[in-house]
Design an enzyme around this catalytic site. Structure first.
Site, PDB file in Angstrom:
ATOM      1  N   LYS A 103      56.555  48.225  51.495  1.00  0.00           N
ATOM      2  CA  LYS A 103      55.991  48.857  50.293  1.00  0.00           C
ATOM      3  C   LYS A 103      54.865  49.751  50.787  1.00  0.00           C
ATOM      4  O   LYS A 103      53.843  49.239  51.266  1.00  0.00           O
ATOM      5  CB  LYS A 103      55.463  47.789  49.349  1.00  0.00           C
ATOM      6  CG  LYS A 103      54.738  48.329  48.117  1.00  0.00           C
ATOM      7  CD  LYS A 103      54.261  47.181  47.199  1.00  0.00           C
ATOM      8  CE  LYS A 103      53.569  47.701  45.949  1.00  0.00           C
ATOM      9  NZ  LYS A 103      53.159  46.616  45.042  1.00  0.00           N
TER      10      LYS A 103
ATOM     11  N   GLU B 261      52.944  35.687  44.380  1.00  0.00           N
ATOM     12  CA  GLU B 261      52.657  36.750  43.422  1.00  0.00           C
ATOM     13  C   GLU B 261      53.777  36.768  42.392  1.00  0.00           C
ATOM     14  O   GLU B 261      54.957  36.845  42.727  1.00  0.00           O
ATOM     15  CB  GLU B 261      52.555  38.100  44.156  1.00  0.00           C
ATOM     16  CG  GLU B 261      52.052  39.201  43.234  1.00  0.00           C
ATOM     17  CD  GLU B 261      51.641  40.468  43.985  1.00  0.00           C
ATOM     18  OE1 GLU B 261      51.172  40.371  45.129  1.00  0.00           O
ATOM     19  OE2 GLU B 261      51.808  41.559  43.403  1.00  0.00           O
ATOM     20  N   ARG B 262      53.374  36.702  41.133  1.00  0.00           N
ATOM     21  CA  ARG B 262      54.354  36.630  40.035  1.00  0.00           C
ATOM     22  C   ARG B 262      55.301  35.451  40.219  1.00  0.00           C
ATOM     23  O   ARG B 262      56.493  35.557  39.949  1.00  0.00           O
ATOM     24  CB  ARG B 262      55.130  37.939  39.899  1.00  0.00           C
ATOM     25  CG  ARG B 262      54.256  39.183  39.837  1.00  0.00           C
ATOM     26  CD  ARG B 262      53.268  39.136  38.712  1.00  0.00           C
ATOM     27  NE  ARG B 262      52.317  40.252  38.783  1.00  0.00           N
ATOM     28  CZ  ARG B 262      51.274  40.358  37.984  1.00  0.00           C
ATOM     29  NH1 ARG B 262      50.999  39.447  37.086  1.00  0.00           N
ATOM     30  NH2 ARG B 262      50.444  41.372  38.090  1.00  0.00           N
TER      31      ARG B 262
ATOM     32  N   GLU C 216      64.109  40.177  23.757  1.00  0.00           N
ATOM     33  CA  GLU C 216      63.873  41.574  23.385  1.00  0.00           C
ATOM     34  C   GLU C 216      63.485  41.682  21.908  1.00  0.00           C
ATOM     35  O   GLU C 216      62.605  42.461  21.546  1.00  0.00           O
ATOM     36  CB  GLU C 216      65.131  42.387  23.662  1.00  0.00           C
ATOM     37  CG  GLU C 216      64.939  43.882  23.471  1.00  0.00           C
ATOM     38  CD  GLU C 216      66.172  44.681  23.890  1.00  0.00           C
ATOM     39  OE1 GLU C 216      67.273  44.084  23.944  1.00  0.00           O
ATOM     40  OE2 GLU C 216      66.026  45.886  24.155  1.00  0.00           O
TER      41      GLU C 216
ATOM     42  N   GLU D  56      58.886  38.089  35.535  1.00  0.00           N
ATOM     43  CA  GLU D  56      57.522  38.594  35.367  1.00  0.00           C
ATOM     44  C   GLU D  56      57.255  39.099  33.945  1.00  0.00           C
ATOM     45  O   GLU D  56      56.259  38.730  33.334  1.00  0.00           O
ATOM     46  CB  GLU D  56      57.257  39.715  36.376  1.00  0.00           C
ATOM     47  CG  GLU D  56      55.868  40.337  36.241  1.00  0.00           C
ATOM     48  CD  GLU D  56      55.580  41.369  37.312  1.00  0.00           C
ATOM     49  OE1 GLU D  56      56.423  41.550  38.219  1.00  0.00           O
ATOM     50  OE2 GLU D  56      54.498  41.984  37.257  1.00  0.00           O
TER      51      GLU D  56
ATOM     52  N   GLU E 297      50.480  51.387  44.704  1.00  0.00           N
ATOM     53  CA  GLU E 297      49.508  50.420  44.180  1.00  0.00           C
ATOM     54  C   GLU E 297      48.489  50.015  45.241  1.00  0.00           C
ATOM     55  O   GLU E 297      48.180  48.839  45.425  1.00  0.00           O
ATOM     56  CB  GLU E 297      50.247  49.192  43.631  1.00  0.00           C
ATOM     57  CG  GLU E 297      51.159  49.558  42.461  1.00  0.00           C
ATOM     58  CD  GLU E 297      51.925  48.382  41.867  1.00  0.00           C
ATOM     59  OE1 GLU E 297      52.100  47.387  42.575  1.00  0.00           O
ATOM     60  OE2 GLU E 297      52.327  48.481  40.698  1.00  0.00           O
TER      61      GLU E 297
ATOM     62  N   ASP F 282      59.167  49.156  35.587  1.00  0.00           N
ATOM     63  CA  ASP F 282      58.919  47.948  36.386  1.00  0.00           C
ATOM     64  C   ASP F 282      59.460  46.706  35.689  1.00  0.00           C
ATOM     65  O   ASP F 282      58.686  45.937  35.128  1.00  0.00           O
ATOM     66  CB  ASP F 282      57.422  47.801  36.645  1.00  0.00           C
ATOM     67  CG  ASP F 282      57.120  46.723  37.673  1.00  0.00           C
ATOM     68  OD1 ASP F 282      58.050  46.303  38.377  1.00  0.00           O
ATOM     69  OD2 ASP F 282      55.940  46.308  37.777  1.00  0.00           O
TER      70      ASP F 282
ATOM     71  N   ASN G  32      53.438  43.025  49.136  1.00  0.00           N
ATOM     72  CA  ASN G  32      52.011  43.325  49.284  1.00  0.00           C
ATOM     73  C   ASN G  32      51.500  42.492  50.454  1.00  0.00           C
ATOM     74  O   ASN G  32      51.180  41.325  50.307  1.00  0.00           O
ATOM     75  CB  ASN G  32      51.232  42.979  48.015  1.00  0.00           C
ATOM     76  CG  ASN G  32      51.567  43.907  46.871  1.00  0.00           C
ATOM     77  OD1 ASN G  32      51.645  45.124  47.039  1.00  0.00           O
ATOM     78  ND2 ASN G  32      51.800  43.342  45.690  1.00  0.00           N
TER      79      ASN G  32
ATOM     80  N   LYS H 287      64.149  50.025  42.334  1.00  0.00           N
ATOM     81  CA  LYS H 287      64.132  49.120  41.176  1.00  0.00           C
ATOM     82  C   LYS H 287      65.154  49.576  40.146  1.00  0.00           C
ATOM     83  O   LYS H 287      65.389  50.776  39.987  1.00  0.00           O
ATOM     84  CB  LYS H 287      62.740  49.084  40.544  1.00  0.00           C
ATOM     85  CG  LYS H 287      61.720  48.382  41.424  1.00  0.00           C
ATOM     86  CD  LYS H 287      60.446  48.021  40.675  1.00  0.00           C
ATOM     87  CE  LYS H 287      59.456  47.373  41.642  1.00  0.00           C
ATOM     88  NZ  LYS H 287      58.292  46.768  41.002  1.00  0.00           N
TER      89      LYS H 287
ATOM     90  N   TRP I   8      47.750  52.580  34.360  1.00  0.00           N
ATOM     91  CA  TRP I   8      49.031  52.253  34.969  1.00  0.00           C
ATOM     92  C   TRP I   8      50.183  53.151  34.540  1.00  0.00           C
ATOM     93  O   TRP I   8      51.323  52.939  34.967  1.00  0.00           O
ATOM     94  CB  TRP I   8      49.366  50.782  34.691  1.00  0.00           C
ATOM     95  CG  TRP I   8      48.346  49.860  35.262  1.00  0.00           C
ATOM     96  CD1 TRP I   8      47.283  49.302  34.607  1.00  0.00           C
ATOM     97  CD2 TRP I   8      48.247  49.416  36.617  1.00  0.00           C
ATOM     98  NE1 TRP I   8      46.535  48.534  35.475  1.00  0.00           N
ATOM     99  CE2 TRP I   8      47.110  48.582  36.717  1.00  0.00           C
ATOM    100  CE3 TRP I   8      49.018  49.627  37.762  1.00  0.00           C
ATOM    101  CZ2 TRP I   8      46.710  47.979  37.916  1.00  0.00           C
ATOM    102  CZ3 TRP I   8      48.624  49.016  38.949  1.00  0.00           C
ATOM    103  CH2 TRP I   8      47.482  48.212  39.015  1.00  0.00           C
TER     104      TRP I   8
END
Lengths: 669, 669
Positions: free
Chosen positions: B273, B151-152, B502, B384, B277, B356, B193, B351, B532
């Site tokens: 987790k 994932e990612r 950026e 990500e 989500e 995120d 996850n 985090k 989201w």
């Protein structure tokens, strides 16, 4: 495996309508399709009469009877032999009734027409009745893949395929009966996007199984078509190219086609999507679309096969920064120069509009442009961009508008219907095709009410003079209830649903604004900076695409007077205003409203109309089959949520952009 | 299976740097990790000396030598025993060198530090050297799934799993050596996850295989952790609930943990987790996050296991119409009231920012809020939202900023680094974790230069006082070339890359604006009307989210003076301006530029900077390994295309919205 019988779910008719002759069918023709006609008569009339019916042997004194006959010498008045062959008549002879087909297939159509009339109690009003189908070809395009999925399918999984196997079961037969009963005479059994495994459909890997379908279809007077991969010679034949002028390629296709016809003598032909959205095609080899189509057509010709070539060719890797390239122009630009170059057994399949089955598009200018080329119109019963069988959107009114659009191709009075039926240029290989909306859901079409689009397409292809209301009423009575009370609710609901969907989705012909991955639900900018050539170009001042001379010049693809009408903001039909023009939010429409107020109003109205449909539908509880009631109720709930999302996103998006508030002070987020 | 050795790909050192003692390693400690230290010495120094090295037996007169020893009584000055255990020292004794670890694990770290210093020719400058690691836990989080996907993940497939099998091969060993060599002492081997199959990782279905990993990790002083599914008792135990206060649930977890420790005595613990989500969690049963975490922690406690609980809990089904709910508030709102309620072996993993892993976010206010709770910071090495290892984005400067952010938790001078290292509240279970960016690509990290983030995370967790330049320089010399000429190109390139990313992506802290399915490339409104909680709220007047008192009140989660500083537009650090305020396009920044002009300028500059990096990189051809040169060259091409797409979409989007042109008249589409 459960499935409904849709419009073939006959109910017993009132006693006073049961004529004596109904019980006494006499089949005066032989052959497999005539036998089907006899069977269908017995099934349908048996259910309507409440007892088993069987065919009687012909004998003196068997009258009153219903005679099912084929008369190859029947006078039809059809404009060509192909249509004459498809003509049937129903007439009374004393207490008897005579259903006469010019061919077996026509007789079968006559039986379906007869049973429908009996069920709808229309016999007194309609007889004597003759039907010359309008469209020579009435085709269903399946976008089923062999893994069992359906591209843009919203009614479950494929009933043709599962896990790369071809299915054959009771449902297959029910499906064919449903198709035949509405006049369909051609079915394409696989997706136009032919993937790796599907490329093998024309080989012995699958042909024996395909033949079972073809045989079944044939018994119902339907020809089976397949989509082929233009690169098949490379994938299957180990030839380094698929250049349509390459002798090895030509020979490979000749062999492949020969073998298909060895297995399936009644095979219909191929449908091809080439040079489109990543599909291979002749352009790779510097050849024209005509080179590609004719090569395949010539392989098919010895066997009477037809080659159908899609005109959905455009640059799907466009740069959003490019304001000059216009996807709407693409089909015309690609094909107009080739007019007259296609063989007689080639048909160009042209989508109704220049984009892709949006809720509102102008009619494709190709219909008014091509004059020496066989054409079919391609419609989409599957509601890809019109609510995906969650939202109600009865499409017959749209299709009626399209078919009656005057192309001015041969002067005033050359509607699309005339062009694609072959009347304008005395063509035989013409007609209507549609992407079907079926799947293995119990009710076939996800939303029961979406069955009206499936039914209606067939009816319209047989007889475009039917009104959308007539078709809605027929469908409602055959599927939900014979009662007037139900029809009084359902028919107006169907009739208004397209306008409602348009109200709450993208405004005034601009289209898109859907969520890119699913094509369901709003995402105003979803396609705006993407590669698909589908832009709304909105900024703080206005919205719309300038397709006039000053813009992309697309208007010039139309014959006059459309070119002029579309070319000016004040003469352009307002439902297409944003398709043709970039319009300020403050522009005043004929209603006296500004553009932005129109957007707000229609979006609030759209939601209100869904709420009203939902209320109306709720009133039918107990009056229609419970399964259908519940199914559609659930769909309306989802439609309402979708309509609200559309309303709020569109209104907020444009309010944030232009800063002009709603005159009525309603909530914009 | 090809893979590089990254920073363990030692080159022979110049002859004049080869000290006599280097050839004569003497291992004065026993135990498996000490043995690893000996092996690693021989491998690394052998390569640097250009001949095979082996350990000598201790004997009088063997000097000069490099002594590898463990001294359990070593004086360290560490603030607690856990860190003392991890301390090592390197010092000269005449012509000999002594590498002393307080423990075997510390000795191994000493060997890695020593070999690095030798390779970088830093010995003269650095010795005598002592290292007390800053962070007790230095953890890598793998988001690998057992199907082999990550994932990612942007560096190929998992090297832990394929098709639901656990892999074990040479690459596994190389991986562990790489991790140990940068100080990593904890690895979570599966995705937070936890899907259906991964839930079985803690059962006999997989434990024997997991044990092989754990054993390998242990030889390198690394503890293995696993992510667990909070609903495992339901899925695996057939218990109807996963309520953390339910006796059956508690007993089930106790049994499960007991069995894990039977198989893997050195097992580290769980990462969870929950309630996030769509993941199950205690909220379902009306229990708190502390109830959930403590229940698991108590099952682990008898074995010395640790329970890590993520604070990434928020409403991911938000309505975009809702201007009051603020995702940024969520972690603090969920956890602040529970401060002091978590057991000693629970660590909250927080985090770095409240959203995120965006390219720019404020620091999470939880670090300044929680005072009686063990904390780890969670960073994301996997890019990500920062270019996915296609675009160059050296993250160490960002992490340095975050770690040095003063939380004012214990008055001025309480930086995040102090909090998460355990110094602020004399905690032991604390540290840094990061989502790793590895996969089975030959170079491990997709883009070779992304290896600097992986390397740098470990180095920073050992010693946050290292500067981003120092780390960049170390990485460059160990991976690409020892030459100053190369470092002079690569180090500034790395150092400027975050600012460049950026510049061309979302401006001034607003974040998002990425393509929702991939999180790569621009889609300004992609998340704007979604669920989201990630909105930019731009309209024709301005852009940004009001998180002051007048808005969502998020600023109040910070200690003063941040609350006041962030709360006012003119004191808010401008790089975070749009995160905290809704700002008119015409607002004048401290540079004298308007907001809109700043957006245009930075986006044009961002692209120019990428072009400059590309030119700089091209100058390295022939000066660095060819494989790396080609890999990064290709990535820069893709980065440039991405930067151009960002520039044009952002500029066009805002130009269309505000109608204010670029002062410099550059092209906006």
């Amino acid at each position: 495996m459960q499935y409904t019988k849709c419009w073939l779910d006959w109910k017993e008719i009132p006693k006073e309508q049961k004529r004596k002759c109904y019980y006494r069918p006499v089949l005066l023709a032989c052959g497999p399709v005539a036998a089907t006609a006899g069977e269908e008569y017995c099934i349908s009339m048996g259910e309507m009469l409440g007892r088993e019916i069987s065919l009687l042997e012909m004998a003196d004194g068997c009258e009153p009877a219903v005679f099912l006959e084929v008369d190859g010498a029947m006078q039809t008045g059809a404009r060509n032999e192909a249509l004459a062959e498809q003509t049937f008549a129903i007439r009374e002879e004393g207490d008897s009734i005579r259903i006469t087909g010019r061919s077996e297939e026509a007789l079968l159509q006559g039986v379906f027409a007869f049973t429908r009339m009996v069920s709808l109690a229309q016999l007194d009003e309609k007889l004597p009745f003759q039907c010359i189908p309008s469209m020579p070809l009435r085709m269903m395009d399946h976008w089923d893949d062999m893994d069992g999925s359906i591209e843009r399918g919203y009614s479950g999984r494929s009933f043709f395929y599962d896990n790369y196997e071809i299915l054959y079961n009771e449902r297959t037969e029910m499906y064919v009966r449903l198709m035949a009963s509405i006049g369909v005479n051609a079915i394409v059994i696989n997706n136009v996007n032919v993937h790796e495994r599907e490329t093998y459909l024309i080989t012995d890997a699958y042909l024996a199984q395909v033949k079972k379908y073809a045989d079944l279809f044939a018994r119902y007077g339907i020809r089976l078509f397949m989509c082929v991969n233009f690169a098949a010679p490379m994938q299957l034949g180990n030839i380094p190219v698929s250049d349509p002028l390459d002798p090895d390629v030509i020979a490979w296709w000749q062999d492949a086609v020969k073998h298909v016809y060895e297995v399936i003598p009644e095979f219909g032909g191929f449908l091809v999507k080439a040079d489109s959205e990543g599909r291979p095609g002749p352009i790779t080899y510097g050849r024209t679309q005509a080179d590609g189509a004719n090569m395949l057509a010539r392989a098919l010709a010895p066997y009477g096969g037809i080659l159908i070539w899609r005109c959905f060719v455009y640059n799907c890797r466009q740069d959003w920064r490019d304001y000059k390239t216009d996807r709407a122009r693409a089909a015309y630009d690609h094909f107009i120069e080739l007019d007259g170059e296609f063989d007689d057994n080639v048909i160009l399949q042209i989508k109704n509009g220049p984009m892709d089955f949006q809720v509102r598009e102008p009619v494709s200018p190709l219909f008014g442009g091509l004059k020496r080329t066989n054409m079919m119109i391609e419609l989409q019963i599957a509601q890809e961009y019109t609510g995906q069988q969650i939202d109600l959107c009865y499409l017959i009114p749209m299709w009626k508008e399209i078919l009656s659009f005057d192309t001015y191709a041969c002067g005033e009075g050359t509607p699309v219907e005339q062009v694609v039926s072959g009347r304008s240029y005395a063509q035989v290989n013409c007609g209507m095709a549609a992407v079907i909306n079926t799947g293995d859901d119990e009710n076939w079409t996800g939303n029961d009410l979406a069955g009206a689009n499936l039914y209606g397409f067939g009816r319209l292809a047989m007889d475009p003079s039917l009104t959308a209301e007539e078709i809605a009423s027929e469908w409602c009575r055959l599927n939900l209830s014979q009662s007037d009370e139900v029809a009084k609710v359902v028919v107006p609901m169907l009739m208004g649903s397209w306008a409602t969907y348009e109200n709450y989705s993208s405004p005034l012909g601009i289209g898109w604004m859907v969520s890119p991955p699913t094509h369901y639900g709003p995402d105003v900018d979803g396609f705006e900076y993407d590669r698909w050539g589908t832009y709304h170009r909105s900024d703080l001042h206005g919205i719309g695409v300038d397709r006039t001379d000053a813009g992309t010049g697309y208007v010039n693809q139309y014959n006059e007077p459309w070119r002029s009408i579309y070319g000016k903001m004040d003469t352009c039909p307002e439902e297409l205003l944003l398709f043709f023009h970039h319009v300020p939010y403050t522009y005043v429409l004929k209603t006296g409203k500004t553009l932005i107020q129109h957007i707000y109003d229609t979006h609030f109205e759209g939601v209100e109309e869904v709420e009203e449909m939902q209320r109306q539908w709720a009133s039918l509880e107990g009056k229609i089959p419970d399964r259908a009631f519940r199914c559609v109720s659930e769909r309306f709930e989802r439609q309402l949520a979708n309509a609200i999302e559309w309303r709020d996103r569109i209104n907020t998006y444009f309010y944030r952009k232009c800063g002009i508030g709603d005159e009525k002070g309603r909530k914009i987020y």
